[in-house]
Design a protein around this motif. Structure first.
Motif, mmCIF file in Angstrom:
data_model
loop_
_atom_site.group_PDB
_atom_site.id
_atom_site.type_symbol
_atom_site.label_atom_id
_atom_site.label_comp_id
_atom_site.label_asym_id
_atom_site.label_seq_id
_atom_site.Cartn_x
_atom_site.Cartn_y
_atom_site.Cartn_z
ATOM 1 N N TYR A 79 32.095 66.854 68.781
ATOM 2 C CA TYR A 79 32.623 68.173 68.429
ATOM 3 C C TYR A 79 31.515 69.118 67.965
ATOM 4 C CZ TYR A 79 35.118 71.721 65.711
ATOM 5 O OH TYR A 79 35.576 72.901 65.209
ATOM 6 N N THR A 80 30.646 68.634 67.071
ATOM 7 C CA THR A 80 29.627 69.516 66.491
ATOM 8 C C THR A 80 28.351 69.566 67.324
ATOM 9 O OG1 THR A 80 28.662 67.720 65.154
ATOM 10 C CG2 THR A 80 30.471 68.981 64.180
ATOM 11 N N ARG A 81 28.082 68.498 68.082
ATOM 12 C CA ARG A 81 26.814 68.347 68.807
ATOM 13 C C ARG A 81 25.630 68.410 67.842
ATOM 14 N NH1 ARG A 81 27.852 69.155 74.348
ATOM 15 N NH2 ARG A 81 30.038 68.624 74.605
ATOM 16 N N CYS A 82 25.882 67.944 66.613
ATOM 17 C CA CYS A 82 24.828 67.988 65.582
ATOM 18 C C CYS A 82 24.887 66.702 64.777
ATOM 19 C CB CYS A 82 25.024 69.211 64.687
ATOM 20 S SG CYS A 82 23.862 69.274 63.296
ATOM 21 N N LEU A 83 23.874 65.855 64.913
ATOM 22 C CA LEU A 83 23.875 64.556 64.238
ATOM 23 C C LEU A 83 23.768 64.699 62.732
ATOM 24 C CD1 LEU A 83 21.654 62.274 66.527
ATOM 25 C CD2 LEU A 83 24.050 61.920 65.912
ATOM 26 N N ARG A 84 22.896 65.610 62.262
ATOM 27 C CA ARG A 84 22.652 65.644 60.823
ATOM 28 C C ARG A 84 23.869 66.163 60.047
ATOM 29 N NH1 ARG A 84 18.780 69.618 62.494
ATOM 30 N NH2 ARG A 84 19.340 71.766 61.905
ATOM 31 N N SER A 85 24.560 67.176 60.584
ATOM 32 C CA SER A 85 25.746 67.668 59.878
ATOM 33 C C SER A 85 26.874 66.626 59.924
ATOM 34 C CB SER A 85 26.225 68.994 60.474
ATOM 35 O OG SER A 85 26.618 68.831 61.823
ATOM 36 N N THR A 86 26.961 65.896 61.027
ATOM 37 C CA THR A 86 27.950 64.816 61.116
ATOM 38 C C THR A 86 27.664 63.748 60.079
ATOM 39 O OG1 THR A 86 28.297 65.185 63.484
ATOM 40 C CG2 THR A 86 28.918 63.027 62.596
ATOM 41 N N PHE A 87 26.405 63.366 59.992
ATOM 42 C CA PHE A 87 26.011 62.339 59.020
ATOM 43 C C PHE A 87 26.308 62.806 57.600
ATOM 44 C CE2 PHE A 87 22.827 60.644 56.088
ATOM 45 C CZ PHE A 87 23.035 59.277 56.244
ATOM 46 N N LEU A 88 25.990 64.063 57.312
ATOM 47 C CA LEU A 88 26.237 64.579 55.962
ATOM 48 C C LEU A 88 27.733 64.636 55.650
ATOM 49 C CD1 LEU A 88 23.625 67.491 55.743
ATOM 50 C CD2 LEU A 88 23.524 65.251 54.626
ATOM 51 N N GLY A 89 28.543 65.075 56.622
ATOM 52 C CA GLY A 89 29.980 65.174 56.408
ATOM 53 C C GLY A 89 30.616 63.821 56.160
ATOM 54 N N LEU A 90 30.284 62.844 57.014
ATOM 55 C CA LEU A 90 30.837 61.503 56.823
ATOM 56 C C LEU A 90 30.266 60.861 55.563
ATOM 57 C CD1 LEU A 90 30.878 60.094 60.478
ATOM 58 C CD2 LEU A 90 32.730 61.174 59.198
ATOM 59 N N GLY A 91 28.976 61.147 55.295
ATOM 60 C CA GLY A 91 28.347 60.570 54.106
ATOM 61 C C GLY A 91 29.017 61.049 52.832
ATOM 62 N N CYS A 92 29.345 62.344 52.764
ATOM 63 C CA CYS A 92 30.025 62.863 51.571
ATOM 64 C C CYS A 92 31.415 62.253 51.427
ATOM 65 C CB CYS A 92 30.114 64.389 51.647
ATOM 66 S SG CYS A 92 28.530 65.214 51.348
ATOM 67 N N GLN A 136 36.021 71.112 58.348
ATOM 68 C CA GLN A 136 36.218 72.537 58.105
ATOM 69 C C GLN A 136 34.941 73.187 57.573
ATOM 70 O OE1 GLN A 136 38.756 74.412 58.878
ATOM 71 N NE2 GLN A 136 40.177 72.816 59.523
ATOM 72 N N ILE A 137 34.278 72.505 56.616
ATOM 73 C CA ILE A 137 33.035 73.044 56.042
ATOM 74 C C ILE A 137 31.960 73.156 57.109
ATOM 75 C CG2 ILE A 137 31.149 72.548 54.443
ATOM 76 C CD1 ILE A 137 33.548 73.525 52.963
ATOM 77 N N ILE A 138 31.796 72.093 57.900
ATOM 78 C CA ILE A 138 30.766 72.100 58.948
ATOM 79 C C ILE A 138 31.066 73.189 59.972
ATOM 80 C CG2 ILE A 138 29.788 70.766 60.855
ATOM 81 C CD1 ILE A 138 30.265 68.242 59.127
ATOM 82 N N ASN A 139 32.337 73.283 60.366
ATOM 83 C CA ASN A 139 32.735 74.283 61.357
ATOM 84 C C ASN A 139 32.463 75.699 60.839
ATOM 85 O OD1 ASN A 139 34.250 74.943 63.923
ATOM 86 N ND2 ASN A 139 35.590 75.942 62.452
ATOM 87 N N ALA A 140 32.817 75.949 59.577
ATOM 88 C CA ALA A 140 32.594 77.282 59.014
ATOM 89 C C ALA A 140 31.102 77.594 58.901
ATOM 90 C CB ALA A 140 33.244 77.376 57.634
ATOM 91 N N THR A 141 30.303 76.627 58.500
ATOM 92 C CA THR A 141 28.846 76.819 58.402
ATOM 93 C C THR A 141 28.247 77.097 59.779
ATOM 94 O OG1 THR A 141 28.787 75.295 56.518
ATOM 95 C CG2 THR A 141 26.695 75.772 57.608
ATOM 96 N N MET A 142 28.714 76.357 60.780
ATOM 97 C CA MET A 142 28.209 76.538 62.141
ATOM 98 C C MET A 142 28.500 77.948 62.648
ATOM 99 S SD MET A 142 29.326 74.382 65.538
ATOM 100 C CE MET A 142 28.930 72.837 64.740
ATOM 101 N N LEU A 143 29.714 78.436 62.378
ATOM 102 C CA LEU A 143 30.069 79.777 62.835
ATOM 103 C C LEU A 143 29.254 80.850 62.119
ATOM 104 C CD1 LEU A 143 33.957 79.416 63.126
ATOM 105 C CD2 LEU A 143 32.265 79.438 64.974
ATOM 106 N N GLN A 144 28.961 80.635 60.827
ATOM 107 C CA GLN A 144 28.138 81.599 60.086
ATOM 108 C C GLN A 144 26.716 81.616 60.639
ATOM 109 O OE1 GLN A 144 29.156 83.792 58.042
ATOM 110 N NE2 GLN A 144 31.224 83.040 57.576
ATOM 111 N N LEU A 151 35.142 67.386 44.790
ATOM 112 C CA LEU A 151 33.763 67.542 44.333
ATOM 113 C C LEU A 151 32.755 67.282 45.444
ATOM 114 C CD1 LEU A 151 34.065 65.733 40.875
ATOM 115 C CD2 LEU A 151 34.001 68.195 41.278
ATOM 116 N N THR A 152 32.949 66.191 46.178
ATOM 117 C CA THR A 152 31.928 65.791 47.153
ATOM 118 C C THR A 152 31.950 66.628 48.417
ATOM 119 O OG1 THR A 152 33.406 64.103 48.107
ATOM 120 C CG2 THR A 152 31.947 63.410 46.324
ATOM 121 N N ASN A 153 33.128 67.010 48.888
ATOM 122 C CA ASN A 153 33.193 67.692 50.174
ATOM 123 C C ASN A 153 33.304 69.203 50.064
ATOM 124 O OD1 ASN A 153 33.884 64.852 50.701
ATOM 125 N ND2 ASN A 153 34.200 65.528 52.801
ATOM 126 N N LEU A 154 33.741 69.709 48.917
ATOM 127 C CA LEU A 154 33.788 71.166 48.758
ATOM 128 C C LEU A 154 32.610 71.707 47.959
ATOM 129 C CD1 LEU A 154 37.550 72.121 48.217
ATOM 130 C CD2 LEU A 154 36.203 72.082 50.314
#
Length: 774
Positions: free
Chosen positions: A249-262, A302-310, A370-373
Motif C-alpha cells: 500500500y505505502t511502497r515504503c519499507l521504513r514507514s511500514t516498519f515504523l507503523g508496525l513497530g509502534c 492513517q498516520i502514514i497515509n496522512a504524512t505521505m499526502l502532506q 500514546l504509541t501510534n498517535l
C-alpha cells in the motif's frame, strides 16, 4: 489534496510534542525498556474461580457448601482403559494402582477425596444372614490370583459403582481427582503445570494394553494454555501478512516498519503494565494482544497515509508529520477513547475472566493512543516517507479517480444512497429475525472451545459412551435445619424431586441419600425388593444412613447432596433442569427444606449462562452509549452520531445473526468479541466522517467532498479493513475452535464495518444532511 495550514499554529499538545521531539523519544525508549523488562514476569493466569460469576446465587450457594461437597466441585476424571480384556486382570489392576498413587501426589489434588477402586473410601456393602457386611473394594488380602480377582469383581458389583467409576462393560475404570483452589504452599493452582503432570502420567502408562482418557475443567484449561504457543505463531503469521500488505500500500519499507513497530510497542506496554499490576494472561484474554496490534495498525495506516499526502503536497518530513498529527489527533483520540472506555464497560459483567479481559483491552488501547498517535508521528518527522512513495501518492491524487473510488463515491448521490439504505434496512430486518435464534451458552457436547476431534473431546466421548453417567453434573443442595437432612419429610421431598428430574428432558439419572435410605431399608429386610422404600421410623432412617457415601451429607446434617447427571451441558438442557428445581421449590410445601441451586460443572455453567444472558444487551447499550457521547463531544452533531453509529449497529445485528447461523452461543468466550467489534469498527466511521467534514467546510458539495475523502482517508480505511481481515482470517485454521470462531467473527466484523463506513455512512449523510450544514 492536503490542506496548507500554517505550521505556526497548533494545540499546546502539538507544540509540546514536536517542540521536544528528542525528549519524547528518550521518554518512550525508557518506558519501553522498563515495561519490556516487566514481560519476564508474564504468566498464565487461569483459574476455576475466575471463570464463574461469584455473585450469582447459584455460585454463592456452591461456594458456601464447597468444603462439604468434596469431589463434586472442580474435579478431573482419569479413565484407565484396557485395550484387550477387562479390568479384572492383575496387570491392569497393578497399573491402575500405580496411576492412582501418581495422581495422589500431583500438586493440587484433594487427596482426602481422591477416589478409585484402589482408594480406601471406595467400599462395598451387602446383606447377609448375619446382617450388614462390607469393606474396601480391593481388600488387603488381594494378591492378584484368579480367586482374588473374582472377589474384586463381586465387590465392584456390590459397591454400586458400575457405570459410575467402573465402565458398564468392565473394560475401564475412573480415578476421580477433586482439586483444591490453593496448593500446600498457599499458591493458586497452576493449571498448566497440573495439565502437564497429567500428560506425563498419560505418556508414562499408555501402552499397547492401556489407554488413558482425561476430562475435567483443569485439563481443558491446560489444553487451552498449551494452545497459546500456536496462537503466538498465528500472531506472527498475521503480522507478516499485514506487514506485506502495508508495504504494497505505502511502497515504503521504513514507514511500514515504523507503523508496525509502534503497534508492537503498544502490545509490549500493555503486557508489561498487566504484569506490573499483578495480572496474567488466561486462554481467553490471550487474543487481546493481537486485537491491540490490529487497532494500532489501523491508526498507524492513517498516520502514514496522512504524512505521505502532506509530503506529496510539498511539505518537509517534519512539517508533514506535524500536520498529520494535527489533522488526526482529534478523530484518532475520539476513536481510541471510544475503544478503551467501551472495552472497560465489560467490567460490569461479574465474571473475573471477562473483567480482566476488559482491563487488558482498555489498557492496550490507551497504549495505542500514546504509541501510534504520538510516538509514530515523531518518528516519521525524522524518517519521513520515501519520496518515491510520496510522489506516487501525488500522481494518484492529481489524476482521475479509479473506477472503484468513483463507484464508492456514488453512494453520496441520492439514487444510490436510497438503494444502500433500503438494502441496509432489509439486512437489519433479516439479521434481527435470524438473531432471535441466538442462544446463550454452549450448543455442542464436550468442550466447544476445542475442535470436535481434539483429544479432550474424544476423551469426553469415550467416557460418555462407556459409562452410565456423563461428565456433565449438576448438584442440588438440600438445605435443612441441623440434623434435619435425615428426617423422613426431607427424604420424601428429595425422592419426589428426583422423580421430577428424572422425567425432565436431558437428565440421565439422579443420586441422593434418599436412594441410600431405600437400599438400607431393603438391606434390613433380607434384601427383599418390596422393602426398597423410605421408612417413616426415624431410628431406621438413621441406621440406613449411617454409612452414607462421603460428600453426600455435611458434618451437622444441615445439607444433603442430590447429584443430577445430564446428557450434555447445552443451554436448553441446563435451563430445563434448573427450571424444574425452581418450579418444584415454588410448587410444593417444603417447610424448612430448601433445594438450593447449584454446584457441579453444569450448575456453575447454568449460573454463567444466566449472567451472560442478562449482560448481553446491557454491554452493547453501554458500549454504544460511550461511543455516542464521545462522538457528540467531538463533532457536536446529531447527524455525525447517526451516520457513524448506524453502520456499527447493522454490523452488530448481522454478527449475532452469523453466530446463530453457525451454531455459536453467547458465552464467556464470545460475548467480549461482540463488544470488541463495535470498538474496532468505530474507528473507520470517525476517520471518514472527520475528513468528509473537512472538505464540506471548504464549501464542496457532498458528492465531491466524499470523493475527495475516499481518495485519502477512505483509501486507507479500505486497505485497513482488508489487511486486518486477511490477517485475522488465518485464525480460522487454528487448532482451538474458540480461536477459529473468533477469527471468523472478527474477519466478518472487520470487513463489514469497513463496507458500512464506506457505503452506508455517505448514503445516510445524503438523506439526513440539510444543505449548508456540516
Amino acid at each position: 489534496m492536503p490542506e496548507t495550514t500554517s505550521i505556526a499554529h497548533g494545540t499546546l499538545l502539538e507544540k509540546l510534542v514536536f517542540g521536544n521531539r528528542r525528549l519524547v523519544l528518550v521518554v518512550f525508549a525508557l518506558i519501553s525498556a522498563f515495561l519490556g523488562f516487566q514481560l519476564s514476569g508474564l504468566r498464565s493466569d487461569a483459574g476455576f474461580e475466575k471463570m464463574i460469576p461469584a455473585q450469582h446465587p447459584y455460585v454463592t450457594k456452591f461456594l458456601e457448601h464447597r468444603d462439604a461437597l468434596g469431589g463434586l466441585a472442580n474435579t478431573v476424571r482419569i479413565v484407565v482403559a484396557a485395550k484387550e480384556g477387562t479390568i479384572l486382570d492383575a496387570e491392569y489392576l497393578e497399573t491402575l494402582r500405580l496411576i492412582t498413587d501418581d495422581v495422589f501426589y500431583i500438586e493440587g489434588v484433594d487427596r482426602g477425596n481422591l477416589r478409585s477402586i484402589w482408594t480406601p473410601n471406595m467400599r462395598w456393602m451387602a446383606v447377609t444372614a448375619e446382617g450388614f457386611t462390607g469393606g474396601p473394594v480391593i481388600p488387603r488380602s488381594y494378591d492378584g490370583s484368579p480367586e482374588s480377582l473374582v472377589g474384586v469383581e463381586q465387590n465392584i458389583r456390590r459397591s454400586n459403582q458400575v457405570g459410575i467409576l467402573v465402565a458398564n462393560d468392565f473394560k475401564s475404570s475412573i480415578i476421580q481427582a477433586p482439586l483444591v483452589a490453593v496448593n500446600s504452599k498457599g499458591e493458586p493452582l497452576d493449571y498448566r503445570a497440573f495439565s502437564q503432570a497429567l500428560e506425563e502420567i498419560r505418556e508414562k502408562y499408555s501402552s499397547d494394553k492401556i489407554s488413558i482418557h482425561i476430562t475435567g475443567f483443569a485439563k481443558l484449561v491446560g489444553d487451552l494454555i498449551d494452545g497459546v504457543i500456536v496462537i503466538a505463531i498465528f500472531f506472527v503469521v498475521a503480522l507478516g501478512i499485514m506487514g506485506g500488505l502495508l508495504v504494497m500500500y505505502t511502497r515504503c519499507l521504513r514507514s511500514t516498519f515504523l507503523g508496525l513497530g509502534c503497534s508492537v510497542v503498544a502490545v509490549i506496554w500493555q503486557l508489561g503494565l498487566l504484569t506490573s499490576l499483578g495480572f496474567g494472561l488466561d486462554p481467553y484474554s490471550v487474543l487481546v494482544p493481537f486485537l491491540i496490534f490490529a487497532i494500532g495498525a489501523s491508526h498507524a495506516i492513517q498516520i502514514i497515509n496522512a504524512t505521505m499526502l502532506q509530503q506529496a503536497g510539498g511539505a518537509s518530513r517534519a512539517d508533514a508529520a506535524r500536520l498529520a498529527f494535527r489533522n488526526l489527533a482529534a478523530p484518532g483520540s475520539t476513536a481510541l477513547l471510544s475503544d478503551s472506555i467501551g472495552f472497560l464497560t465489560l467490567i460490569v459483567i461479574p465474571i473475573a475472566v471477562i473483567g480482566e479481559l476488559a482491563i487488558a483491552a482498555g489498557l492496550g488501547v490507551a497504549m495505542v493512543l500514546l504509541t501510534n498517535l504520538i510516538l509514530l508521528p515523531v518518528l516519521l518527522s525524522y524518517a519521513g516517507v520515501d519520496q518515491n512513495a510520496a510522489e506516487r501518492a501525488r500522481v494518484k491524487q492529481s489524476g482521475e479517480p479509479s473506477a472503484l473510488w468513483a463507484f464508492i463515491a456514488g453512494f453520496a448521490e441520492t439514487g444510490r444512497a436510497r438503494v444502500a439504505v433500503s438494502v441496509a434496512v432489509c439486512l437489519a430486518i433479516f439479521g434481527g429475525w435470524k438473531s432471535l435464534d441466538l442462544e446463550i451458552g454452549d450448543l455442542d457436547k464436550g468442550a466447544p472451545e476445542l475442535r470436535e476431534n481434539s483429544r479432550y473431546n474424544r476423551d469426553v466421548a469415550f467416557l460418555t459412551e462407556n459409562y452410565s453417567t456423563s461428565t456433565d453434573v449438576l448438584v442440588v443442595m438440600t438445605e435443612t435445619p441441623p440434623e434435619g437432612c435425615v428426617h423422613y419429610e426431607t427424604l420424601a421431598l428429595m425422592d419426589k424431586l428426583q422423580w421430577q428430574l428424572e422425567n425432565t428432558p436431558g437428565v440421565q439419572g439422579t443420586i441422593s441419600i434418599s436412594d441410600v435410605a431405600k437400599l438400607g431399608t431393603q438391606g434390613f429386610n433380607e434384601g427383599n425388593l418390596k422393602w426398597r422404600a423410605l421408612n417413616r421410623n426415624q431410628l431406621v432412617a438413621n441406621a440406613t444412613l449411617s454409612r452414607a457415601p462421603a460428600g453426600f451429607i455435611n458434618t451437622d446434617c444441615s445439607m444433603a447432596v442430590m447429584v443430577v447427571f445430564l446428557e450434555d451441558h447445552k443451554a436448553q438442557t441446563l435451563k430445563d433442569v434448573t427450571g424444574a428445581v425452581e418450579t418444584f421449590n415454588a410448587s410444593f410445601e417444603t417447610g424448612d427444606v430448601n433445594f438450593a441451586l447449584a454446584a457441579g460443572n453444569a450448575g456453575v455453567e447454568a449460573a454463567t449462562n444466566d449472567v451472560i444472558g442478562s449482560a448481553q444487551y446491557q454491554i452493547l447499550a453501554l458500549v454504544y452509549g460511550v461511543v455516542a457521547i464521545l462522538i457528540l463531544i467531538t463533532f457536536r452533531s446529531f447527524t455525525a452520531l447517526v451516520v457513524i453509529l448506524l453502520p456499527l449497529a447493522l454490523t452488530s445485528v448481522l454478527g449475532q445473526a452469523l453466530m446463530a447461523t453457525l451454531g455459536m452461543g453467547v458465552k464467556v468466550a464470545t460475548l467480549p468479541v461482540i463488544a470488541l467489534g463495535v470498538g474496532i469498527g468505530v474507528d473507520y466511521g470517525i476517520y471518514i466522517y472527520d475528513r468528509l467534514r473537512f472538505y464540506l467546510n471548504q464549501g464542496m458539495e457532498l458528492s465531491a467532498a466524499y470523493l475527495s475523502a475516499v481518495r485519502t482517508t477512505g483509501h486507507a480505511v479500505a486497505f485497513t479493513g482488508l489487511a486486518l481481515a486477511v490477517g485475522v482470517a488465518t485464525w480460522i485454521f487454528a487448532p482451538t475452535k474458540f480461536q477459529a470462531d473468533m477469527g471468523l467473527m472478527l474477519t466478518f466484523m472487520f470487513l463489514w464495518n469497513m463496507i458500512g463506513a464506506l457505503t452506508l455512512l455517505p448514503a445516510l449523510m445524503r438523506l439526513l444532511r440539510r444543505e449548508g450544514s456540516n
